[in-house]
Design an enzyme around this catalytic site. Sequence first.
Site, mmCIF file in Angstrom:
data_model
loop_
_atom_site.group_PDB
_atom_site.id
_atom_site.type_symbol
_atom_site.label_atom_id
_atom_site.label_comp_id
_atom_site.label_asym_id
_atom_site.label_seq_id
_atom_site.Cartn_x
_atom_site.Cartn_y
_atom_site.Cartn_z
ATOM 1 N N ASP A 42 -2.322 -4.927 -0.010
ATOM 2 C CA ASP A 42 -1.894 -6.216 0.520
ATOM 3 C C ASP A 42 -2.663 -6.644 1.766
ATOM 4 O OD1 ASP A 42 -0.696 -4.217 2.060
ATOM 5 O OD2 ASP A 42 1.346 -4.969 1.802
ATOM 6 N N GLN A 77 0.817 -1.210 0.000
ATOM 7 C CA GLN A 77 0.000 0.000 0.000
ATOM 8 C C GLN A 77 0.856 1.267 0.000
ATOM 9 O OE1 GLN A 77 -2.980 -1.547 3.264
ATOM 10 N NE2 GLN A 77 -3.962 0.027 2.045
ATOM 11 N N HIS A 78 0.188 2.371 -0.306
ATOM 12 C CA HIS A 78 0.678 3.746 -0.121
ATOM 13 C C HIS A 78 1.730 4.218 -1.122
ATOM 14 C CE1 HIS A 78 -1.346 3.197 3.655
ATOM 15 N NE2 HIS A 78 -0.387 2.478 4.193
#
Length: 465
Positions: free
Chosen positions: A227, A71-72
């Site tokens: 994830d 992520q991110h």
Amino acid sequence: MTLVAGIDSSTQSCKVIVRDADSGELVREGRATHPAGTEIDPARWLEAMDSAIAAAGGLNDVAAVSVGAQQHGMVCLDGDGDVVRPALLWNDTRSAQAASELVDELGGPQAWADAVGVVPVAAITASKLRWLADHEPGNADRTAAVCLPHDWLSWKLGGAVSLDALATDAGDASGTGYFAAATREYRMDLLSLAFRDRTPQVPRVAAPNEKIGITRSGAVIGPGTGDNAAAALGLGAIPGDVVISIGTSGVVSAVSATPTHDSSGNVAGFADATGLHLPLVCTLNGARILDATASILGVDHDELSRLALSAPLGSDGLVMIPYFEGERTPNRPDATGAVHGFRLQNSTPAHFARAAVEGFLCGLADGVDDLVRQGVQVKRVLLVGGGAKSRALCEIAPAILGVPVVIPDPGEYVAEGACRQAAWTLLGGERPPVWTKPEERRFEAAPAPQVRERYASLRELTEGV
């Protein structure tokens, strides 16, 4: 037999699994590694994905595929769809000051929690965009679209036709800082705030089992997800289950029917991959704490577990605060690890090993407490990830966490979740298909609040060290 594939593009590697869409039977799998570091050219993800797909026998006979990924990560694209600069990953902390500025500019943590369910820290995409705007304004000006790792890989699988073909899901979008999980809407005003009045294109948010494209071989592409949402889907987690995933980071999450708005910033109010919510606490320090401790002691992980389990509960007062890389939760990017309470009695490898395991678990237990304060029900903990292979961690965890701990058979649960989503996209229906759950081992122990109390009395001393 109708085949579906799930792809897990994590921080360290790419895994691909292929299963039967109806039964969930594993057919084949493959993997490839990613380069180390906190920023990476996305082309390296694509190379690893292609290698892992090849190792898994290719996708030519696969009817559907979905991608779960870290992520991110900030992936910036120009008007032609080319990558502007290497992607900044979730664990890149150069954006810590930018995050602090963003929190203040909107009016404080509560304003962010109310707006999007997430209070910016260095990991969040919005913070990375602010860093880019301030430190690389030329690259910021070139950015026509911004997306996440899984969005970019799904787009590439579908031929990367145009920026308009970029798509994501609510689970991954809710980690950006400019998407509200509660309303399932982008907050373009917050994107503009983060990016200094720039408003690049963002991926459209697909429904949980929407078809977002077709591969060159004709496979349907599912929406994919982050994830953590993929892992929850792969595990079949339901309300009452808390999933603790121990990999590069330590993640504590739970499936919930209601959104959360935590002004402390400890609990991120994410969406899951099915239309529900996934309140989540993420620590920067994960399984590498055990790696580092084993290295310091000059032992392998089996011996580390043996040593830790040979020492008494509480390590005779020896306490490790495992902020080896700073920390994300609590938000202390400049903190360091520390060991407290050395005496001749506890100055042994066994005590040091146990202090490391207990300190690591205490940090995760704090995350469970954060979820409980947000109204999340906790009946049991599902412990997964590389760290779940540690016998000491499994046996000590129920005492520190205070609830039964279940260890599913080792598996690639992010890839499993992506695979299950691919099957759902292909087969349709209101809910994902039900496949046989993995075998489980259950651990129980009497709660040990005294260990956590001593840890809590010492953790603040790491601030500013």
